[in-house]
Design an enzyme around this catalytic site. Structure first.
Site, PDB file in Angstrom:
ATOM      1  N   PRO A  47      36.651  82.779  11.816  1.00  0.00           N
ATOM      2  CA  PRO A  47      37.655  81.807  11.376  1.00  0.00           C
ATOM      3  C   PRO A  47      38.101  80.888  12.506  1.00  0.00           C
ATOM      4  O   PRO A  47      38.574  79.776  12.263  1.00  0.00           O
ATOM      5  CB  PRO A  47      38.810  82.693  10.877  1.00  0.00           C
ATOM      6  CG  PRO A  47      38.619  84.004  11.566  1.00  0.00           C
ATOM      7  CD  PRO A  47      37.134  84.160  11.715  1.00  0.00           C
ATOM      8  N   ALA A  48      37.947  81.339  13.754  1.00  0.00           N
ATOM      9  CA  ALA A  48      38.333  80.519  14.904  1.00  0.00           C
ATOM     10  C   ALA A  48      37.383  79.343  15.111  1.00  0.00           C
ATOM     11  O   ALA A  48      37.678  78.442  15.909  1.00  0.00           O
ATOM     12  CB  ALA A  48      38.379  81.362  16.177  1.00  0.00           C
ATOM     13  N   TYR A  49      36.248  79.336  14.427  1.00  0.00           N
ATOM     14  CA  TYR A  49      35.317  78.212  14.532  1.00  0.00           C
ATOM     15  C   TYR A  49      35.836  77.088  13.642  1.00  0.00           C
ATOM     16  O   TYR A  49      35.437  76.930  12.478  1.00  0.00           O
ATOM     17  CB  TYR A  49      33.901  78.634  14.133  1.00  0.00           C
ATOM     18  CG  TYR A  49      33.317  79.751  14.983  1.00  0.00           C
ATOM     19  CD1 TYR A  49      33.848  80.068  16.230  1.00  0.00           C
ATOM     20  CD2 TYR A  49      32.241  80.503  14.534  1.00  0.00           C
ATOM     21  CE1 TYR A  49      33.323  81.094  17.001  1.00  0.00           C
ATOM     22  CE2 TYR A  49      31.700  81.533  15.308  1.00  0.00           C
ATOM     23  CZ  TYR A  49      32.259  81.822  16.539  1.00  0.00           C
ATOM     24  OH  TYR A  49      31.729  82.851  17.295  1.00  0.00           O
ATOM     25  N   ASN A  50      36.787  76.347  14.203  1.00  0.00           N
ATOM     26  CA  ASN A  50      37.432  75.203  13.553  1.00  0.00           C
ATOM     27  C   ASN A  50      38.222  75.613  12.314  1.00  0.00           C
ATOM     28  O   ASN A  50      38.038  75.048  11.233  1.00  0.00           O
ATOM     29  CB  ASN A  50      36.416  74.108  13.207  1.00  0.00           C
ATOM     30  CG  ASN A  50      37.090  72.779  12.876  1.00  0.00           C
ATOM     31  OD1 ASN A  50      38.277  72.591  13.152  1.00  0.00           O
ATOM     32  ND2 ASN A  50      36.339  71.856  12.288  1.00  0.00           N
TER      33      ASN A  50
END
Length: 308
Positions: A47-50
């Site tokens: 989820p940290a990928y944008n």
């Protein structure tokens, strides 16, 4: 991990559209399709990928292809992309639960094959973080649990509250800092999935001169070998790789780097990011051949000589 995965895992940090070269969504989706068509059965996202953009792209593509059941899906928790620039760690039970539910929606699935704690949260006890993951595993929302970027002491402590079945460290020809730790994890029976297997792209040979990247670009912010003095040392290693490329009918340098990584006995699978079909197919072709023992030894010697 109790699942047979291939030597290559598709990484999707760049698919999120932040921190790397920007490509239209249809191009990124086509890269995912290409990997599945080439036989890759493991996709890693977060989820940290944008802010979930990578997860949504993966989920949409797999749903359209109708292949979710054939793919081992790995995503993460404990690391939140806040404002387009900042990452904030959150290993709280509430945070872990919320991130898991969001990932399930983004990925258009009712279970996650492997949930990794992206980074340890120093403000939250492992008992709380891992305890919540254990609960979700009991609920069937998560099938396996692992960690990324943990120390041995952290894994030993966290493992008291939930079995750690996989470890995701940075590892490549230009980053061997944690090799002893990786060997330890493999000896514990953990599946080892290496990220940065191509050194953020520097091991493809695409960068032969110092380049300037934006402040938020991962090649500027995260992978420090794109800067001096490391850059010039890596260039010397590329010359050795060029020699072996010529010996193997001029295969792309990326294939040499992936061969080297996959042939390490303690590596289960190499995570490789790619946003274009051409690059995906080039990378998957790396496993159609193998470096010899002598070539592996020569590359190890060159790494030790130039990079220490």
């Amino acid at each position: 991990m109790r699942y047979k995965v291939l030597e290559m895992t598709l990484g999707t940090w760049g698919v999120g559209g932040v921190g790397w070269d920007d490509n239209p969504e249809e191009v990124r989706q086509d890269a995912i399709r290409a990997s599945v068509e080439a036989g890759v059965n493991f996709i890693d996202t977060a989820p940290a990928y944008n802010g979930g953009a990578a997860e949504r792209c993966v989920g949409k593509t797999l749903e359209e292809m109708g292949v979710r059941k054939d793919i081992f899906l790995s995503t993460k928790c404990g690391n939140v992309f806040v404002d387009g620039i900042t990452y904030q760690r959150d290993g709280s039970a509430a945070g872990i639960r919320r991130q898991c539910e969001e990932s399930l929606r983004n990925l258009r699935t009712d279970y996650i094959d492997l949930m990794l704690v992206h980074w340890p949260d120093p403000a939250t006890p492992f008992e709380e973080t891992m305890g919540e993951l254990y609960k979700m595993k009991q609920e069937g929302k998560i099938l396996h649990v692992g960690v990324s970027n943990f120390s041995q002491a952290q894994m030993e402590e966290a493992g008291q509250y939930c079995e750690i079945e996989a470890y995701q460290p940075q590892y490549s020809m230009v980053h061997r800092d944690d090799e002893t730790l990786i060997q330890w994890a493999a000896a514990q029976g953990m599946g080892v999935m290496t990220y940065g297997s191509l050194g953020g792209g520097i091991l493809t040979g695409a960068y032969r001169e110092l380049a300037t990247f934006g402040p938020s670009d991962s090649r500027n912010r995260f992978y420090k070998h794109f800067q001096e003095p490391m850059f010039s040392k890596v260039m010397e290693l590329l010359k050795v790789m060029d020699h072996f490329s010529a010996e193997h009918d001029n295969v792309p340098l990326a294939q040499i780097a992936l061969n080297w990584c996959a042939q390490k006995a303690f590596v289960s699978t190499c995570i490789v990011g790619a946003q274009q079909r051409r690059k995906v197919l080039q990378n998957t072709a790396a496993f159609a051949w193998s470096l010899t023992g002598e070539e592996m030894a020569a590359l190890d010697a060159a790494i030790a000589h130039y990079l220490g």
